[in-house]
Design a protein around this motif. Structure first.
Motif, PDB file in Angstrom:
ATOM      1  N   LEU A 136      44.934  42.888  60.196  1.00 30.73           N
ATOM      2  CA  LEU A 136      44.743  42.133  58.953  1.00 30.73           C
ATOM      3  C   LEU A 136      43.307  42.318  58.468  1.00 30.73           C
ATOM      4  N   ALA A 137      43.156  42.993  57.315  1.00 29.53           N
ATOM      5  CA  ALA A 137      41.845  43.201  56.700  1.00 29.53           C
ATOM      6  C   ALA A 137      41.650  42.147  55.615  1.00 29.53           C
ATOM      7  N   VAL A 138      40.581  41.371  55.729  1.00 30.28           N
ATOM      8  CA  VAL A 138      40.369  40.214  54.856  1.00 30.28           C
ATOM      9  C   VAL A 138      39.016  40.308  54.161  1.00 30.28           C
ATOM     10  N   GLN A 139      38.996  39.993  52.875  1.00 27.07           N
ATOM     11  CA  GLN A 139      37.757  39.805  52.134  1.00 27.07           C
ATOM     12  C   GLN A 139      37.628  38.335  51.786  1.00 27.07           C
ATOM     13  N   VAL A 140      36.452  37.749  52.008  1.00 31.28           N
ATOM     14  CA  VAL A 140      36.179  36.376  51.583  1.00 31.28           C
ATOM     15  C   VAL A 140      35.307  36.457  50.338  1.00 31.28           C
ATOM     16  N   ARG A 141      35.783  35.895  49.231  1.00 34.88           N
ATOM     17  CA  ARG A 141      35.109  36.045  47.939  1.00 34.88           C
ATOM     18  C   ARG A 141      33.906  35.099  47.837  1.00 34.88           C
ATOM     19  N   ARG A 142      32.804  35.510  48.398  1.00 34.84           N
ATOM     20  CA  ARG A 142      31.599  34.680  48.388  1.00 34.84           C
ATOM     21  C   ARG A 142      30.694  35.076  47.212  1.00 34.84           C
ATOM     22  N   PHE A 143      31.217  34.918  46.010  1.00 35.30           N
ATOM     23  CA  PHE A 143      30.434  35.187  44.812  1.00 35.30           C
ATOM     24  C   PHE A 143      31.031  34.389  43.655  1.00 35.30           C
ATOM     25  N   GLU A 144      30.249  34.220  42.601  1.00 34.94           N
ATOM     26  CA  GLU A 144      30.704  33.539  41.400  1.00 34.94           C
ATOM     27  C   GLU A 144      29.974  34.149  40.213  1.00 34.94           C
ATOM     28  N   ARG A 212      39.755  47.620  29.384  1.00 37.06           N
ATOM     29  CA  ARG A 212      40.285  46.877  28.237  1.00 37.06           C
ATOM     30  C   ARG A 212      41.702  46.355  28.495  1.00 37.06           C
ATOM     31  N   VAL A 213      42.563  47.195  29.104  1.00 39.15           N
ATOM     32  CA  VAL A 213      43.943  46.747  29.310  1.00 39.15           C
ATOM     33  C   VAL A 213      43.976  45.499  30.183  1.00 39.15           C
ATOM     34  N   ARG A 214      43.066  45.399  31.172  1.00 38.05           N
ATOM     35  CA  ARG A 214      42.989  44.225  32.038  1.00 38.05           C
ATOM     36  C   ARG A 214      42.495  43.001  31.260  1.00 38.05           C
ATOM     37  N   CYS A 215      41.532  43.233  30.378  1.00 33.29           N
ATOM     38  CA  CYS A 215      40.978  42.133  29.575  1.00 33.29           C
ATOM     39  C   CYS A 215      42.028  41.580  28.620  1.00 33.29           C
ATOM     40  N   VAL A 216      42.745  42.486  27.959  1.00 26.81           N
ATOM     41  CA  VAL A 216      43.782  42.057  27.012  1.00 26.81           C
ATOM     42  C   VAL A 216      44.868  41.269  27.734  1.00 26.81           C
ATOM     43  N   LYS A 217      45.281  41.773  28.898  1.00 21.60           N
ATOM     44  CA  LYS A 217      46.327  41.079  29.656  1.00 21.60           C
ATOM     45  C   LYS A 217      45.860  39.695  30.084  1.00 21.60           C
ATOM     46  N   ALA A 218      44.600  39.579  30.529  1.00 23.72           N
ATOM     47  CA  ALA A 218      44.073  38.282  30.969  1.00 23.72           C
ATOM     48  C   ALA A 218      44.032  37.290  29.823  1.00 23.72           C
ATOM     49  N   VAL A 219      43.623  37.741  28.641  1.00 20.26           N
ATOM     50  CA  VAL A 219      43.562  36.855  27.473  1.00 20.26           C
ATOM     51  C   VAL A 219      44.959  36.379  27.096  1.00 20.26           C
ATOM     52  N   LYS A 220      45.937  37.293  27.153  1.00 21.13           N
ATOM     53  CA  LYS A 220      47.314  36.906  26.839  1.00 21.13           C
ATOM     54  C   LYS A 220      47.864  35.919  27.864  1.00 21.13           C
ATOM     55  N   LYS A 221      47.632  36.215  29.147  1.00 20.86           N
ATOM     56  CA  LYS A 221      48.193  35.382  30.208  1.00 20.86           C
ATOM     57  C   LYS A 221      47.623  33.966  30.183  1.00 20.86           C
ATOM     58  N   ILE A 234      41.579  37.155  35.965  1.00 23.18           N
ATOM     59  CA  ILE A 234      41.323  38.512  36.457  1.00 23.18           C
ATOM     60  C   ILE A 234      41.014  38.500  37.942  1.00 23.18           C
ATOM     61  N   PHE A 235      40.154  37.566  38.372  1.00 19.32           N
ATOM     62  CA  PHE A 235      39.778  37.547  39.782  1.00 19.32           C
ATOM     63  C   PHE A 235      40.918  37.065  40.673  1.00 19.32           C
ATOM     64  N   GLU A 236      41.770  36.197  40.150  1.00 19.24           N
ATOM     65  CA  GLU A 236      42.907  35.728  40.943  1.00 19.24           C
ATOM     66  C   GLU A 236      43.958  36.812  41.107  1.00 19.24           C
ATOM     67  N   HIS A 237      43.969  37.805  40.197  1.00 14.84           N
ATOM     68  CA  HIS A 237      45.005  38.838  40.225  1.00 14.84           C
ATOM     69  C   HIS A 237      44.429  40.227  40.478  1.00 14.84           C
ATOM     70  N   MET A 238      43.231  40.293  41.071  1.00 16.19           N
ATOM     71  CA  MET A 238      42.592  41.585  41.334  1.00 16.19           C
ATOM     72  C   MET A 238      43.450  42.489  42.207  1.00 16.19           C
ATOM     73  N   ASP A 239      44.253  41.880  43.111  1.00 21.35           N
ATOM     74  CA  ASP A 239      45.039  42.670  44.049  1.00 21.35           C
ATOM     75  C   ASP A 239      46.408  43.058  43.506  1.00 21.35           C
ATOM     76  N   ASP A 240      46.755  42.604  42.291  1.00 26.64           N
ATOM     77  CA  ASP A 240      48.053  42.952  41.725  1.00 26.64           C
ATOM     78  C   ASP A 240      48.111  44.449  41.453  1.00 26.64           C
ATOM     79  N   ALA A 241      49.155  45.078  41.903  1.00 28.73           N
ATOM     80  CA  ALA A 241      49.279  46.530  41.725  1.00 28.73           C
ATOM     81  C   ALA A 241      49.377  46.915  40.260  1.00 28.73           C
ATOM     82  N   ASP A 242      49.923  46.026  39.418  1.00 26.25           N
ATOM     83  CA  ASP A 242      50.120  46.355  38.009  1.00 26.25           C
ATOM     84  C   ASP A 242      49.106  45.672  37.107  1.00 26.25           C
ATOM     85  N   ILE A 243      47.952  45.271  37.651  1.00 27.94           N
ATOM     86  CA  ILE A 243      46.981  44.545  36.828  1.00 27.94           C
ATOM     87  C   ILE A 243      46.487  45.395  35.669  1.00 27.94           C
ATOM     88  N   ASP A 244      46.432  46.722  35.850  1.00 30.79           N
ATOM     89  CA  ASP A 244      45.971  47.598  34.780  1.00 30.79           C
ATOM     90  C   ASP A 244      47.109  48.310  34.070  1.00 30.79           C
TER      91      ASP A 244
END
Length: 345
Positions: A136-144, A212-221, A234-244
């Motif tokens: 199990l490879a894990v990243q802890v999101r220690r940024f804002e 841009r495609v990611r930005c447009v999708k985030a604004v719509k969602k 965007i950050f909650e869905h960074m791992d989605d295979a179809d985010i772009d």
């Protein structure tokens, strides 16, 4: 060699180790897939499946979906300690288990178009493990983001030195008494107009380096509710295979996948029907279609997730882990510094 064709990793700019690991795994998967159907792919030890549960709060019906993944990104609680003049801000330590609790907690989805209620409602969404990986490879999101600039959070994350049991985060699929939502949502009419987006918000997100495609999708969602909700999406869905992958726009006639792109992807070992489907879902972009082919399950259900598991390999059901190593970033900013790898003996 691995980064030479990547516009970001081929540059001399500061890079993110987690994103590079994702890119490296993808390149190895592409190279190994045609060889014995990918049976010798060394990155398969990271593979697992997540289960997403969505429940409409109005009709209480639920939907379970699964998605293949190979890396896990965890949120982290931010609890600042009392500030001391002249000393960088310090934070209360966080236990790793709390990060998993946050990942699997219910998330509210406003404006969900329920196919059963046939009207916008509020839904609750949660994510759990359907299967577990060998490693199990894990990243802890220690940024804002502060004023649109990424800032590091020096939050200590405490990891047990002994066994780490994750069985409590296993999904169970549809439960007795639960009623499933309809399998497919109603499709919009062919003469429907594209949903408008706030171009000023899209421009803000693009200035931060997002495609841009990611930005447009985030604004719509997020229903055109502003830059901050879109950025969080965007950050909650960074791992989605179809985010772009661009959202499908209504079409009057059936689209046809590019034969050259179909042939290229089929040479990697994917079946023709699935290649054509993913190309259409990706707007004809072969790279995005490849991401979907590598990361999205082909009509996966909870039943065939279990059926596809090798009975001689208990890694899909084994939920106990032990820390073997970690990579940490040394530097005052995400834009500079270096990484240090520590391996436990």
């Amino acid at each position: 060699m691995v980064a030479r064709d990547h516009p970001e990793f081929a540059s001399m700019r500061q890079q993110d180790a987690f994103e590079f690991l994702q890119h490296l795994n993808k390149q190895i998967d592409i190279a190994e897939r045609p060889v014995e159907g990918g049976a010798l792919n060394p990155t398969s030890v990271f593979d697992f499946t997540t289960e997403e549960r969505l429940q409409c709060t109005k009709c209480s019906r639920v939907r379970y979906t699964t998605q293949k993944s190979s890396l896990l990104s965890l949120p982290v609680a931010k609890r600042p300690l009392a500030a001391v003049e002249g000393v960088p801000q310090e934070f209360e330590p966080v236990q790793l288990a709390e990060c998993f609790d946050m990942m699997t907690a219910d998330e509210t989805v406003d404006g969900y178009m329920c196919p059963s209620c046939e009207q916008p409602t509020t839904a609750k969404k949660s994510t759990r493990f359907a299967t577990f990986p060998k490693v199990l490879a894990v990243q802890v999101r220690r940024f804002e983001f502060v004023n649109w600039v990424p800032q590091k959070l020096e939050i200590p994350v405490q990891v047990p030195q002994g066994p780490i049991e994750l069985g409590a985060y296993r999904g169970q699929g549809l439960q007795p008494g639960e009623e499933a939502l309809p399998e497919t949502d109603d499709q919009p009419p062919t003469d429907a107009q594209p949903e408008p987006v706030d171009e000023s918000v899209v421009a803000q997100l693009e200035s931060m380096g997002f495609p841009r495609v990611r930005c447009v999708k985030a604004v719509k969602k997020t229903g055109n509710t502003g830059a901050e909700p879109a950025m969080n999406w965007i950050f909650e869905h960074m791992d989605d295979a179809d985010i772009d992958a661009p959202d499908s726009e209504p079409q009057g006639t059936a689209a046809v996948a590019d034969p050259a792109a179909v042939e290229q992807l089929m040479a990697m070992g994917f079946p023709q029907a699935r290649v054509e489907r993913e190309l259409l879902q990706s707007g004809g972009d072969a790279n995005r279609a490849l991401d979907r082919l590598l990361n999205l399950s082909d009509d996966v259900t909870m039943d065939n997730v279990a059926a596809a598991t090798d009975p001689k390999d208990d890694s899909a059901s084994c939920s106990q882990y032990e820390l073997t190593g970690f990579v940490s970033h040394k530097g005052s900013s995400v834009h500079c510094g270096h990484y240090v790898a520590t391996v436990r003996h």
